[in-house]
Design a protein around this motif. Sequence first.
Motif, PDB file in Angstrom:
ATOM      1  N   ALA A  84       0.832  -1.206   0.000  1.00 19.84           N
ATOM      2  CA  ALA A  84       0.000   0.000   0.000  1.00 19.84           C
ATOM      3  C   ALA A  84       0.867   1.256   0.000  1.00 19.84           C
ATOM      4  N   ALA A  85       2.000   1.220   0.710  1.00 21.35           N
ATOM      5  CA  ALA A  85       2.895   2.375   0.772  1.00 21.35           C
ATOM      6  C   ALA A  85       3.511   2.684  -0.584  1.00 21.35           C
ATOM      7  N   GLU A  86       3.509   1.709  -1.488  1.00 20.45           N
ATOM      8  CA  GLU A  86       4.053   1.905  -2.834  1.00 20.45           C
ATOM      9  C   GLU A  86       2.981   2.261  -3.853  1.00 20.45           C
ATOM     10  N   GLY A  87       1.761   2.469  -3.397  1.00 20.78           N
ATOM     11  CA  GLY A  87       0.697   2.839  -4.306  1.00 20.78           C
ATOM     12  C   GLY A  87      -0.063   1.670  -4.899  1.00 20.78           C
ATOM     13  N   VAL A  88       0.183   0.461  -4.416  1.00 19.67           N
ATOM     14  CA  VAL A  88      -0.548  -0.697  -4.923  1.00 19.67           C
ATOM     15  C   VAL A  88      -1.966  -0.662  -4.369  1.00 19.67           C
ATOM     16  N   ALA A 108      -6.633 -24.580   6.543  1.00 22.69           N
ATOM     17  CA  ALA A 108      -7.768 -23.664   6.679  1.00 22.69           C
ATOM     18  C   ALA A 108      -7.481 -22.583   7.709  1.00 22.69           C
ATOM     19  N   ASP A 109      -6.847 -22.960   8.815  1.00 20.62           N
ATOM     20  CA  ASP A 109      -6.519 -21.975   9.852  1.00 20.62           C
ATOM     21  C   ASP A 109      -5.476 -20.983   9.367  1.00 20.62           C
ATOM     22  N   VAL A 110      -4.458 -21.477   8.659  1.00 23.37           N
ATOM     23  CA  VAL A 110      -3.409 -20.603   8.142  1.00 23.37           C
ATOM     24  C   VAL A 110      -3.986 -19.638   7.108  1.00 23.37           C
ATOM     25  N   PHE A 111      -4.806 -20.137   6.216  1.00 25.11           N
ATOM     26  CA  PHE A 111      -5.374 -19.296   5.170  1.00 25.11           C
ATOM     27  C   PHE A 111      -6.282 -18.226   5.773  1.00 25.11           C
ATOM     28  N   ALA A 112      -7.087 -18.594   6.761  1.00 25.16           N
ATOM     29  CA  ALA A 112      -7.936 -17.613   7.437  1.00 25.16           C
ATOM     30  C   ALA A 112      -7.091 -16.540   8.113  1.00 25.16           C
ATOM     31  N   ALA A 113      -5.967 -16.949   8.698  1.00 29.90           N
ATOM     32  CA  ALA A 113      -5.086 -15.999   9.374  1.00 29.90           C
ATOM     33  C   ALA A 113      -4.463 -15.019   8.374  1.00 29.90           C
ATOM     34  N   ILE A 114      -4.081 -15.519   7.205  1.00 29.99           N
ATOM     35  CA  ILE A 114      -3.509 -14.663   6.169  1.00 29.99           C
ATOM     36  C   ILE A 114      -4.524 -13.626   5.714  1.00 29.99           C
ATOM     37  N   ARG A 115      -5.742 -14.043   5.514  1.00 28.58           N
ATOM     38  CA  ARG A 115      -6.789 -13.119   5.086  1.00 28.58           C
ATOM     39  C   ARG A 115      -7.106 -12.106   6.184  1.00 28.58           C
ATOM     40  N   GLU A 116      -7.013 -12.533   7.439  1.00 24.74           N
ATOM     41  CA  GLU A 116      -7.239 -11.613   8.548  1.00 24.74           C
ATOM     42  C   GLU A 116      -6.192 -10.502   8.547  1.00 24.74           C
ATOM     43  N   GLY A 117      -4.932 -10.877   8.335  1.00 20.22           N
ATOM     44  CA  GLY A 117      -3.879  -9.873   8.288  1.00 20.22           C
ATOM     45  C   GLY A 117      -4.099  -8.883   7.161  1.00 20.22           C
ATOM     46  N   ALA A 118      -4.512  -9.373   5.993  1.00 19.42           N
ATOM     47  CA  ALA A 118      -4.757  -8.498   4.849  1.00 19.42           C
ATOM     48  C   ALA A 118      -5.903  -7.535   5.133  1.00 19.42           C
ATOM     49  N   ALA A 119      -6.926  -8.003   5.841  1.00 17.91           N
ATOM     50  CA  ALA A 119      -8.098  -7.172   6.122  1.00 17.91           C
ATOM     51  C   ALA A 119      -7.771  -6.005   7.047  1.00 17.91           C
ATOM     52  N   ARG A 120      -6.640  -6.075   7.731  1.00 16.11           N
ATOM     53  CA  ARG A 120      -6.241  -5.001   8.644  1.00 16.11           C
ATOM     54  C   ARG A 120      -5.657  -3.794   7.919  1.00 16.11           C
ATOM     55  N   VAL A 121      -5.407  -3.935   6.615  1.00 17.82           N
ATOM     56  CA  VAL A 121      -4.709  -2.878   5.868  1.00 17.82           C
ATOM     57  C   VAL A 121      -5.709  -2.158   4.968  1.00 17.82           C
ATOM     58  N   PRO A 122      -5.979  -0.879   5.232  1.00 12.73           N
ATOM     59  CA  PRO A 122      -6.940  -0.148   4.411  1.00 12.73           C
ATOM     60  C   PRO A 122      -6.351   0.280   3.075  1.00 12.73           C
ATOM     61  N   GLY A 123      -7.226   0.508   2.108  1.00 15.72           N
ATOM     62  CA  GLY A 123      -6.809   1.114   0.852  1.00 15.72           C
ATOM     63  C   GLY A 123      -6.253   0.171  -0.188  1.00 15.72           C
TER      64      GLY A 123
END
Length: 325
Positions: A84-88, A108-123
């Motif tokens: 996101a800091a690079e304009g992506v 399934a747990d790992v994939f859910a965790a990865i998506r959770e981390g992504a959801a924390r980043v706006p924009g």
Amino acid sequence: MARDWATLPKVELHLHLEGAAPPEFIRALAAEKGLNLGHIFAADGSYDWADFSEFLAVYEVATSVLQTPEDYTRLSEAVLRARAAEGVIYTEIFLAPQLCAADGSAWADVFAAIREGAARVPGIEARFIPIAVRHMGPDDALRVARIVADTPGASGFGLAGDERQYDVDAFAPAFALAREAGLGLTAHAGEICGPESVRATLDALSPARIGHGIAAARDPALMARLAEEGVVLEVCPGSNIALALCGSWAEHPVAALDRAGVGVTLSTDDPPYFHTSLAQEYAALNEAFGWSRKTFTRLNRLAMRAAFCDDATRTRMLERLGESA
């Protein structure tokens, strides 16, 4: 200067989650776990490797530090904040169940965790493409395809790793299963092997996209086929130069592929390993080929049209990309 390109809205389709892990992140996580990984780092703290085979080995050692779903949540958030800091504004990220969830029941747990981390980043919008690691063999690739086909939220399925290993035809059953599940398909080819690797991959797997694919520039008939069939290349120039697959930015075939009508997109692959960023790539391509903001916007719009996402997301992202003058 790279900073001059940081604000341009960008789409990145070829980024490995584990390969985007900053070395300082891996070192800190290893320290928390009492693990000694000093042998994979250079004196300046960067990842230390000399050739493609050694790069793969260091990559797998670094990834071994990621052991829990929470580790992956933290990694995903860190990687997405950097993008996101690079304009992506939109990215598709590869992740390997064979590396991050050797026990399929934990996937399934790992994939859910990865998506959770992504959801924390706006924009920024992120989609995830689980991949089979080619040098781990076709039987394991089929196992991974079965897991991925049953994973809600997966956008695609891919093949990565050492393309010198195994006949690509052996991976056709895995791709057939993923295609039946409605997943977007992409496969690495023509990175360290020649045009014949791209052609064989097209014949055997019929992917919508090819990861790298730069060797196609040595075969006019193959370029014509890619253009005619609308197969898009996920080109990673900085990665190719770091791996000594071409001598310089000016010698990189991405411009020749573009001129031949092949759909090309721009990505960083494993940026901390290759000492690059997307803004640096844009700056280097601007210097080498005179590519303007208008050129980059055209390529980003092409990437968004090739993305493995729903139509509403595609339309929204295309609006954000705009039409740069």
